[in-house]
Design an enzyme around this catalytic site. Structure first.
Site, PDB file in Angstrom:
ATOM      1  N   GLU A 265     -37.578 -63.177  -4.736  1.00 45.73           N
ATOM      2  CA  GLU A 265     -37.795 -62.293  -3.593  1.00 45.73           C
ATOM      3  C   GLU A 265     -36.710 -61.224  -3.524  1.00 45.73           C
ATOM      4  O   GLU A 265     -35.561 -61.469  -3.889  1.00 45.73           O
ATOM      5  CB  GLU A 265     -37.793 -63.110  -2.295  1.00 45.73           C
ATOM      6  CG  GLU A 265     -38.731 -64.308  -2.321  1.00 45.73           C
ATOM      7  CD  GLU A 265     -38.519 -65.260  -1.151  1.00 45.73           C
ATOM      8  OE1 GLU A 265     -38.128 -64.787  -0.066  1.00 45.73           O
ATOM      9  OE2 GLU A 265     -38.750 -66.474  -1.332  1.00 45.73           O
ATOM     10  N   GLU A 376     -41.809 -60.670   7.362  1.00 50.37           N
ATOM     11  CA  GLU A 376     -41.669 -62.063   7.803  1.00 50.37           C
ATOM     12  C   GLU A 376     -40.641 -62.117   8.924  1.00 50.37           C
ATOM     13  O   GLU A 376     -39.630 -61.394   8.884  1.00 50.37           O
ATOM     14  CB  GLU A 376     -41.216 -62.949   6.637  1.00 50.37           C
ATOM     15  CG  GLU A 376     -40.959 -64.401   6.995  1.00 50.37           C
ATOM     16  CD  GLU A 376     -40.411 -65.206   5.822  1.00 50.37           C
ATOM     17  OE1 GLU A 376     -40.012 -66.363   6.065  1.00 50.37           O
ATOM     18  OE2 GLU A 376     -40.360 -64.684   4.696  1.00 50.37           O
TER      19      GLU A 376
END
Length: 461
Positions: A265, A376
Protein backbone atom coordinates in the site's frame (compact mmCIF):
# COMPACT_ATOMS: atom_id res chain seq x y z
CA UNK A 1 -2.40 37.86 89.21
CA UNK A 2 -1.79 34.11 89.09
CA UNK A 3 -4.13 33.84 86.12
CA UNK A 4 -2.16 36.49 84.25
CA UNK A 5 1.10 34.63 84.92
CA UNK A 6 -0.43 31.38 83.70
CA UNK A 7 -1.70 33.15 80.63
CA UNK A 8 1.72 34.70 80.05
CA UNK A 9 3.38 31.30 80.49
CA UNK A 10 1.05 29.76 77.94
CA UNK A 11 1.75 32.58 75.56
CA UNK A 12 5.48 32.22 76.09
CA UNK A 13 5.30 28.48 75.48
CA UNK A 14 3.29 29.17 72.32
CA UNK A 15 5.91 31.68 71.18
CA UNK A 16 8.75 29.24 71.88
CA UNK A 17 6.93 26.44 70.09
CA UNK A 18 6.19 28.67 67.10
CA UNK A 19 9.86 29.54 66.87
CA UNK A 20 10.90 25.88 67.26
CA UNK A 21 8.44 24.69 64.62
CA UNK A 22 9.60 27.36 62.21
CA UNK A 23 13.23 26.28 62.62
CA UNK A 24 12.22 22.62 62.16
CA UNK A 25 10.46 23.41 58.90
CA UNK A 26 13.52 25.35 57.77
CA UNK A 27 15.67 22.26 58.14
CA UNK A 28 13.34 20.28 55.82
CA UNK A 29 13.11 22.89 53.07
CA UNK A 30 15.84 24.15 50.76
CA UNK A 31 13.68 27.14 49.97
CA UNK A 32 14.26 28.57 53.47
CA UNK A 33 18.07 28.47 53.43
CA UNK A 34 18.28 32.23 53.32
CA UNK A 35 15.87 32.55 56.22
CA UNK A 36 18.07 30.24 58.32
CA UNK A 37 20.87 32.74 57.94
CA UNK A 38 18.82 35.47 59.67
CA UNK A 39 19.55 36.08 63.40
CA UNK A 40 17.50 33.75 65.53
CA UNK A 41 16.69 36.43 68.11
CA UNK A 42 15.15 38.64 65.46
CA UNK A 43 12.85 35.85 64.35
CA UNK A 44 11.93 35.13 67.98
CA UNK A 45 11.05 38.74 68.58
CA UNK A 46 8.84 38.79 65.51
CA UNK A 47 7.04 35.64 66.50
CA UNK A 48 6.75 36.71 70.16
CA UNK A 49 5.37 40.12 69.34
CA UNK A 50 2.70 38.62 67.16
CA UNK A 51 2.00 35.95 69.74
CA UNK A 52 0.29 38.27 72.19
CA UNK A 53 -2.11 39.51 69.58
CA UNK A 54 -4.16 36.28 69.79
CA UNK A 55 -7.09 36.13 72.23
CA UNK A 56 -6.70 33.64 75.05
CA UNK A 57 -9.00 30.87 73.70
CA UNK A 58 -7.58 31.12 70.19
CA UNK A 59 -4.05 30.86 71.54
CA UNK A 60 -4.86 27.71 73.48
CA UNK A 61 -6.48 26.15 70.38
CA UNK A 62 -3.51 26.98 68.18
CA UNK A 63 -1.17 25.74 70.91
CA UNK A 64 -2.90 22.33 70.92
CA UNK A 65 -2.67 22.08 67.14
CA UNK A 66 1.01 22.91 67.19
CA UNK A 67 1.62 20.44 70.00
CA UNK A 68 0.01 17.66 67.93
CA UNK A 69 2.06 18.60 64.88
CA UNK A 70 5.26 18.50 66.98
CA UNK A 71 4.45 14.98 68.15
CA UNK A 72 3.89 13.69 64.60
CA UNK A 73 6.28 15.76 62.45
CA UNK A 74 7.71 12.78 60.59
CA UNK A 75 4.27 11.49 59.63
CA UNK A 76 3.26 14.89 58.25
CA UNK A 77 6.50 15.22 56.29
CA UNK A 78 6.20 11.72 54.87
CA UNK A 79 2.64 12.39 53.79
CA UNK A 80 3.77 15.61 52.09
CA UNK A 81 6.50 13.81 50.21
CA UNK A 82 4.11 11.09 49.09
CA UNK A 83 1.65 13.66 47.78
CA UNK A 84 4.24 15.75 45.92
CA UNK A 85 6.63 13.14 44.55
CA UNK A 86 5.83 10.66 41.78
CA UNK A 87 6.98 7.13 42.44
CA UNK A 88 7.09 5.01 39.28
CA UNK A 89 5.94 1.42 39.76
CA UNK A 90 8.13 -1.39 38.41
CA UNK A 91 5.71 -1.94 35.50
CA UNK A 92 6.20 1.60 34.26
CA UNK A 93 9.97 1.41 34.66
CA UNK A 94 10.03 -1.80 32.61
CA UNK A 95 7.82 -0.20 29.96
CA UNK A 96 10.18 2.75 29.61
CA UNK A 97 13.13 0.38 29.28
CA UNK A 98 11.31 -1.49 26.49
CA UNK A 99 10.52 1.77 24.71
CA UNK A 100 14.15 2.84 24.93
CA UNK A 101 15.29 -0.50 23.51
CA UNK A 102 12.78 -0.23 20.65
CA UNK A 103 13.92 3.30 19.82
CA UNK A 104 17.53 2.15 19.75
CA UNK A 105 16.50 -0.59 17.34
CA UNK A 106 14.66 1.55 14.77
CA UNK A 107 16.54 4.87 15.09
CA UNK A 108 19.79 4.07 13.33
CA UNK A 109 23.07 6.01 13.64
CA UNK A 110 23.05 8.97 11.26
CA UNK A 111 25.63 11.09 9.49
CA UNK A 112 23.43 14.20 9.45
CA UNK A 113 20.13 15.33 10.94
CA UNK A 114 17.71 17.92 9.52
CA UNK A 115 15.05 19.82 11.47
CA UNK A 116 11.75 20.12 9.62
CA UNK A 117 9.46 23.16 10.03
CA UNK A 118 6.72 20.84 11.33
CA UNK A 119 8.88 19.63 14.22
CA UNK A 120 10.11 16.38 12.66
CA UNK A 121 13.75 15.38 12.79
CA UNK A 122 14.99 13.71 9.61
CA UNK A 123 18.07 11.53 10.07
CA UNK A 124 20.37 10.78 7.13
CA UNK A 125 21.28 7.13 7.63
CA UNK A 126 23.77 5.16 5.57
CA UNK A 127 21.70 3.13 3.10
CA UNK A 128 23.14 -0.23 4.20
CA UNK A 129 22.37 0.58 7.86
CA UNK A 130 18.65 1.24 7.40
CA UNK A 131 16.08 -0.84 9.35
CA UNK A 132 15.25 -3.08 6.37
CA UNK A 133 18.43 -5.06 6.77
CA UNK A 134 17.51 -6.16 10.28
CA UNK A 135 15.05 -8.58 8.65
CA UNK A 136 16.32 -12.19 8.81
CA UNK A 137 15.76 -12.63 5.06
CA UNK A 138 17.60 -9.41 4.19
CA UNK A 139 20.62 -9.44 6.50
CA UNK A 140 23.88 -8.74 4.71
CA UNK A 141 22.21 -7.43 1.55
CA UNK A 142 22.63 -4.02 -0.04
CA UNK A 143 20.14 -1.92 -2.04
CA UNK A 144 19.71 -3.03 -5.65
CA UNK A 145 20.16 -0.88 -8.73
CA UNK A 146 17.04 0.69 -10.32
CA UNK A 147 14.92 -1.68 -12.43
CA UNK A 148 13.39 -1.25 -15.85
CA UNK A 149 10.25 0.86 -15.68
CA UNK A 150 6.99 -0.33 -17.23
CA UNK A 151 6.43 0.33 -20.94
CA UNK A 152 4.21 3.27 -21.91
CA UNK A 153 5.28 5.04 -18.75
CA UNK A 154 5.63 8.73 -19.57
CA UNK A 155 8.48 10.37 -17.68
CA UNK A 156 8.32 14.02 -16.79
CA UNK A 157 10.85 16.53 -15.59
CA UNK A 158 12.19 15.64 -12.16
CA UNK A 159 12.97 19.20 -11.07
CA UNK A 160 10.31 20.08 -8.48
CA UNK A 161 8.62 16.88 -7.39
CA UNK A 162 9.76 16.70 -3.79
CA UNK A 163 6.71 18.15 -2.05
CA UNK A 164 7.76 17.54 1.54
CA UNK A 165 8.03 20.11 4.33
CA UNK A 166 11.40 18.96 5.61
CA UNK A 167 13.06 19.69 2.25
CA UNK A 168 11.82 23.29 2.03
CA UNK A 169 14.80 24.46 4.07
CA UNK A 170 17.08 23.51 1.20
CA UNK A 171 18.80 20.85 3.30
CA UNK A 172 19.20 17.37 1.85
CA UNK A 173 20.76 14.04 2.75
CA UNK A 174 24.15 13.17 1.24
CA UNK A 175 24.48 10.57 -1.50
CA UNK A 176 24.72 7.08 -0.06
CA UNK A 177 22.28 7.87 2.76
CA UNK A 178 18.50 7.70 3.10
CA UNK A 179 16.29 10.20 5.00
CA UNK A 180 14.38 8.58 7.86
CA UNK A 181 11.89 10.35 10.12
CA UNK A 182 13.18 9.93 13.69
CA UNK A 183 10.82 8.09 16.02
CA UNK A 184 10.40 9.60 19.49
CA UNK A 185 9.32 8.29 22.88
CA UNK A 186 6.08 10.27 22.51
CA UNK A 187 5.34 8.50 19.20
CA UNK A 188 5.43 5.10 20.89
CA UNK A 189 3.56 6.25 24.01
CA UNK A 190 0.61 7.31 21.81
CA UNK A 191 0.20 3.72 20.64
CA UNK A 192 -1.71 1.16 22.69
CA UNK A 193 1.43 -0.92 23.07
CA UNK A 194 4.94 -1.27 21.70
CA UNK A 195 3.82 -4.39 19.83
CA UNK A 196 1.06 -2.47 18.03
CA UNK A 197 3.17 0.61 17.31
CA UNK A 198 3.40 1.24 13.57
CA UNK A 199 0.76 -1.35 12.66
CA UNK A 200 -2.77 -1.06 11.35
CA UNK A 201 -5.65 -2.38 13.38
CA UNK A 202 -6.73 -5.35 11.34
CA UNK A 203 -9.29 -4.31 8.68
CA UNK A 204 -11.42 -6.93 7.00
CA UNK A 205 -13.10 -7.39 3.65
CA UNK A 206 -14.52 -4.38 1.89
CA UNK A 207 -18.24 -5.10 2.37
CA UNK A 208 -18.18 -4.65 6.15
CA UNK A 209 -17.18 -2.02 8.68
CA UNK A 210 -16.03 -4.43 11.37
CA UNK A 211 -13.13 -3.18 13.46
CA UNK A 212 -14.28 0.36 12.58
CA UNK A 213 -12.69 0.56 9.12
CA UNK A 214 -14.84 2.12 6.39
CA UNK A 215 -13.93 2.40 2.72
CA UNK A 216 -14.92 4.03 -0.54
CA UNK A 217 -12.88 2.33 -3.26
CA UNK A 218 -12.68 1.49 -6.91
CA UNK A 219 -11.15 -1.87 -7.79
CA UNK A 220 -10.28 -4.43 -10.43
CA UNK A 221 -9.97 -8.16 -9.89
CA UNK A 222 -10.00 -11.41 -11.81
CA UNK A 223 -6.62 -11.12 -13.56
CA UNK A 224 -2.94 -11.19 -12.66
CA UNK A 225 -1.66 -7.70 -11.86
CA UNK A 226 2.00 -6.74 -11.72
CA UNK A 227 1.63 -3.15 -10.60
CA UNK A 228 -0.52 -0.03 -10.54
CA UNK A 229 -0.23 3.69 -11.06
CA UNK A 230 -2.39 6.72 -10.14
CA UNK A 231 -2.35 10.41 -9.22
CA UNK A 232 -3.93 10.95 -5.81
CA UNK A 233 -5.49 14.28 -4.81
CA UNK A 234 -4.00 15.47 -1.46
CA UNK A 235 -6.17 17.04 1.27
CA UNK A 236 -5.98 17.58 5.02
CA UNK A 237 -9.25 15.99 6.24
CA UNK A 238 -10.39 16.53 9.80
CA UNK A 239 -9.85 13.54 12.10
CA UNK A 240 -12.11 13.39 15.15
CA UNK A 241 -9.65 11.95 17.67
CA UNK A 242 -6.20 10.43 18.04
CA UNK A 243 -7.51 6.87 17.70
CA UNK A 244 -8.80 7.41 14.15
CA UNK A 245 -7.17 8.12 10.79
CA UNK A 246 -8.11 9.14 7.27
CA UNK A 247 -6.14 8.06 4.22
CA UNK A 248 -6.17 7.91 0.44
CA UNK A 249 -4.11 5.24 -1.25
CA UNK A 250 -3.79 2.36 -3.66
CA UNK A 251 -3.61 -1.28 -2.61
CA UNK A 252 -2.12 -4.32 -4.34
CA UNK A 253 -3.59 -7.45 -2.77
CA UNK A 254 -3.25 -11.18 -3.10
CA UNK A 255 -4.60 -14.13 -1.12
CA UNK A 256 -7.91 -14.20 0.68
CA UNK A 257 -9.26 -11.68 3.17
CA UNK A 258 -8.53 -14.24 5.84
CA UNK A 259 -5.24 -14.68 7.66
CA UNK A 260 -3.17 -15.11 4.49
CA UNK A 261 -3.85 -11.69 2.93
CA UNK A 262 -0.77 -10.03 1.36
CA UNK A 263 -0.89 -6.27 0.69
CA UNK A 264 1.35 -3.50 -0.58
CA UNK A 265 0.00 0.00 0.00
CA UNK A 266 1.05 3.61 -0.65
CA UNK A 267 -0.59 7.01 -0.47
CA UNK A 268 -1.14 9.78 2.06
CA UNK A 269 -2.71 9.68 5.51
CA UNK A 270 -3.66 11.86 8.48
CA UNK A 271 -2.99 9.87 11.65
CA UNK A 272 -2.58 11.79 14.94
CA UNK A 273 -1.78 8.60 16.84
CA UNK A 274 1.08 7.65 14.53
CA UNK A 275 2.55 11.11 13.87
CA UNK A 276 1.26 13.36 16.64
CA UNK A 277 -0.34 15.92 14.31
CA UNK A 278 -3.03 16.38 11.67
CA UNK A 279 -0.89 16.87 8.56
CA UNK A 280 -1.23 14.63 5.49
CA UNK A 281 1.87 12.46 5.20
CA UNK A 282 3.30 10.21 2.51
CA UNK A 283 3.16 6.62 3.75
CA UNK A 284 3.68 3.00 2.78
CA UNK A 285 2.47 -0.25 4.30
CA UNK A 286 2.83 -3.98 3.79
CA UNK A 287 1.66 -7.21 5.41
CA UNK A 288 1.70 -10.93 4.64
CA UNK A 289 -0.82 -12.15 7.23
CA UNK A 290 -3.76 -9.70 7.10
CA UNK A 291 -2.17 -7.11 9.43
CA UNK A 292 -1.71 -9.55 12.30
CA UNK A 293 2.01 -9.79 13.04
CA UNK A 294 3.91 -8.90 9.84
CA UNK A 295 4.56 -5.56 8.22
CA UNK A 296 4.17 -1.96 9.31
CA UNK A 297 3.93 1.62 8.21
CA UNK A 298 6.89 3.24 6.51
CA UNK A 299 10.25 2.12 7.95
CA UNK A 300 8.99 1.34 11.46
CA UNK A 301 9.97 -2.30 11.03
CA UNK A 302 12.40 -4.14 8.80
CA UNK A 303 11.22 -4.89 5.26
CA UNK A 304 10.96 -2.00 2.79
CA UNK A 305 14.36 -1.03 1.36
CA UNK A 306 14.76 2.68 0.59
CA UNK A 307 17.12 3.79 -2.17
CA UNK A 308 16.36 7.52 -2.44
CA UNK A 309 18.02 10.36 -0.50
CA UNK A 310 15.36 13.03 -1.17
CA UNK A 311 12.03 11.45 -0.11
CA UNK A 312 11.32 10.71 3.57
CA UNK A 313 8.55 8.17 4.05
CA UNK A 314 6.24 9.39 6.82
CA UNK A 315 7.10 13.07 6.23
CA UNK A 316 4.43 15.74 5.75
CA UNK A 317 3.29 16.68 2.24
CA UNK A 318 3.01 20.31 1.18
CA UNK A 319 1.06 21.97 -0.36
CA UNK A 320 -2.44 20.49 0.02
CA UNK A 321 -5.63 21.11 -1.95
CA UNK A 322 -8.01 23.94 -1.09
CA UNK A 323 -11.81 23.69 -1.33
CA UNK A 324 -12.94 25.54 -4.46
CA UNK A 325 -9.29 26.57 -4.95
CA UNK A 326 -5.96 25.14 -6.05
CA UNK A 327 -5.74 21.36 -6.40
CA UNK A 328 -2.66 19.26 -5.73
CA UNK A 329 -1.98 15.57 -6.29
CA UNK A 330 0.92 13.16 -6.05
CA UNK A 331 1.69 10.50 -8.65
CA UNK A 332 2.57 7.04 -7.34
CA UNK A 333 3.48 3.85 -9.16
CA UNK A 334 4.19 0.38 -7.79
CA UNK A 335 5.36 -2.39 -10.10
CA UNK A 336 7.09 -5.73 -10.05
CA UNK A 337 10.62 -5.75 -11.44
CA UNK A 338 10.62 -8.45 -14.16
CA UNK A 339 14.27 -9.31 -13.48
CA UNK A 340 14.41 -9.74 -9.68
CA UNK A 341 10.70 -9.89 -8.82
CA UNK A 342 10.81 -7.10 -6.22
CA UNK A 343 8.01 -4.52 -5.92
CA UNK A 344 9.32 -1.00 -6.61
CA UNK A 345 7.76 2.31 -5.55
CA UNK A 346 7.98 5.52 -7.57
CA UNK A 347 7.00 8.99 -6.29
CA UNK A 348 6.28 11.60 -8.96
CA UNK A 349 7.20 10.92 -12.56
CA UNK A 350 10.77 9.68 -12.07
CA UNK A 351 11.77 9.43 -8.40
CA UNK A 352 12.36 5.85 -7.24
CA UNK A 353 11.83 5.61 -3.48
CA UNK A 354 12.77 1.96 -2.96
CA UNK A 355 11.29 -1.54 -3.03
CA UNK A 356 9.63 -4.36 -1.12
CA UNK A 357 11.72 -7.53 -1.61
CA UNK A 358 9.73 -10.42 -3.09
CA UNK A 359 11.09 -12.64 -0.32
CA UNK A 360 8.88 -10.82 2.22
CA UNK A 361 5.70 -12.23 0.68
CA UNK A 362 3.85 -15.43 -0.01
CA UNK A 363 1.02 -14.71 -2.50
CA UNK A 364 2.53 -11.42 -3.68
CA UNK A 365 5.79 -13.16 -4.45
CA UNK A 366 4.27 -13.77 -7.87
CA UNK A 367 1.49 -11.25 -8.64
CA UNK A 368 -1.49 -9.36 -7.22
CA UNK A 369 -5.03 -10.64 -7.73
CA UNK A 370 -6.75 -7.32 -6.92
CA UNK A 371 -5.90 -3.62 -7.17
CA UNK A 372 -7.83 -0.95 -5.27
CA UNK A 373 -7.85 2.86 -5.28
CA UNK A 374 -9.69 5.07 -2.81
CA UNK A 375 -10.14 6.17 0.78
CA UNK A 376 -10.30 4.59 4.21
CA UNK A 377 -11.15 5.91 7.68
CA UNK A 378 -11.36 4.45 11.16
CA UNK A 379 -14.72 5.01 12.84
CA UNK A 380 -14.37 4.51 16.61
CA UNK A 381 -17.98 5.67 17.13
CA UNK A 382 -17.24 8.36 19.73
CA UNK A 383 -20.18 8.98 22.05
CA UNK A 384 -21.98 6.03 20.44
CA UNK A 385 -22.58 7.68 17.06
CA UNK A 386 -20.73 7.79 13.76
CA UNK A 387 -17.47 9.72 13.74
CA UNK A 388 -17.01 13.20 12.25
CA UNK A 389 -13.71 12.08 10.70
CA UNK A 390 -13.66 13.14 7.06
CA UNK A 391 -12.58 11.13 4.03
CA UNK A 392 -10.80 12.87 1.17
CA UNK A 393 -11.85 16.53 1.10
CA UNK A 394 -14.66 15.90 3.56
CA UNK A 395 -17.26 16.35 0.80
CA UNK A 396 -19.30 13.88 -1.23
CA UNK A 397 -18.25 12.79 -4.70
CA UNK A 398 -21.11 14.56 -6.50
CA UNK A 399 -19.52 17.99 -5.98
CA UNK A 400 -16.80 17.16 -8.50
CA UNK A 401 -13.48 18.87 -9.23
CA UNK A 402 -12.18 21.38 -6.73
CA UNK A 403 -14.56 20.24 -4.01
CA UNK A 404 -14.49 16.43 -3.89
CA UNK A 405 -11.31 14.39 -3.68
CA UNK A 406 -10.22 12.50 -6.80
CA UNK A 407 -7.82 9.83 -8.01
CA UNK A 408 -7.02 10.07 -11.73
CA UNK A 409 -5.06 8.27 -14.45
CA UNK A 410 -5.52 4.92 -12.75
CA UNK A 411 -3.70 2.11 -14.57
CA UNK A 412 -2.39 -1.39 -13.91
CA UNK A 413 0.72 -3.24 -15.08
CA UNK A 414 0.24 -6.45 -17.07
CA UNK A 415 2.44 -9.56 -17.34
CA UNK A 416 4.51 -7.93 -20.14
CA UNK A 417 5.43 -4.95 -17.91
CA UNK A 418 3.02 -2.63 -19.77
CA UNK A 419 0.87 0.08 -18.20
CA UNK A 420 -2.70 -0.45 -19.40
CA UNK A 421 -6.15 1.09 -18.65
CA UNK A 422 -8.47 -0.56 -16.16
CA UNK A 423 -11.00 -3.13 -17.33
CA UNK A 424 -14.04 -4.41 -15.41
CA UNK A 425 -13.61 -1.53 -13.00
CA UNK A 426 -16.05 -1.52 -10.07
CA UNK A 427 -16.78 0.82 -7.18
CA UNK A 428 -17.86 0.12 -3.61
CA UNK A 429 -18.70 2.29 -0.58
CA UNK A 430 -19.24 0.57 2.76
CA UNK A 431 -21.56 3.34 3.98
CA UNK A 432 -22.53 5.64 1.07
CA UNK A 433 -24.49 7.97 3.36
CA UNK A 434 -21.24 8.70 5.20
CA UNK A 435 -18.67 8.39 2.39
CA UNK A 436 -19.50 7.75 -1.26
CA UNK A 437 -17.76 7.21 -4.61
CA UNK A 438 -18.39 7.55 -8.34
CA UNK A 439 -16.20 6.69 -11.30
CA UNK A 440 -15.70 7.82 -14.87
CA UNK A 441 -13.39 7.93 -17.90
CA UNK A 442 -12.19 10.70 -20.19
CA UNK A 443 -9.31 11.33 -22.58
CA UNK A 444 -7.35 13.54 -20.19
CA UNK A 445 -7.77 11.68 -16.90
CA UNK A 446 -8.31 8.16 -18.22
CA UNK A 447 -9.97 6.13 -15.46
CA UNK A 448 -10.79 8.29 -12.44
CA UNK A 449 -12.91 8.39 -9.29
CA UNK A 450 -14.35 11.07 -7.03
CA UNK A 451 -14.88 9.90 -3.46
CA UNK A 452 -15.14 10.94 0.19
CA UNK A 453 -17.54 12.51 2.62
CA UNK A 454 -18.01 14.24 5.98
CA UNK A 455 -18.75 11.20 8.12
CA UNK A 456 -21.52 11.97 10.58
CA UNK A 457 -24.42 13.95 9.04
CA UNK A 458 -28.26 13.76 9.08
CA UNK A 459 -28.15 10.74 6.72
CA UNK A 460 -25.24 9.14 8.62
CA UNK A 461 -26.23 9.17 12.31
Amino acid sequence: MGTEKTKEACFCFFCFHSNYTTRQQQQHSLNFKQQKQKPKHKQQILVSSSCFKFPHLTSVFVFILLLVSSVFPATTANKFRQEHHVFRPPEEINKMKLIEAHLNKINKPFVKSIQSPDGDTIDCVLAHHQPAFDHPKLKGQKPLDPPERPNRHVEGVNSSENYQLWSLSGESCPEGTVPIRRTTEQDILRANSIRKFGRKIRPVQRDTSSYGHEHAVGYVSGNKYYGAKASINVWAPKVANRYEFSLSQMWLLSGSFGNDLNTIEAGWQVSPELYGDYRPRFFTYWTTDAYQTTGCYNLLCSGFIQTNNRIAIGAAISPTSVYNGGQFDISLMIWKDPKHGNWWLQFGSRTLVGYWPASLFTHLRDHASMVQFGGEVVNSRPSGSHTFTQMGSGHFSGLGFGKASYIRNMQVVDWGNNLIPLSNFKILADHPNCYDIRGGTNRVWGNYIYYGGPGKNPRCP
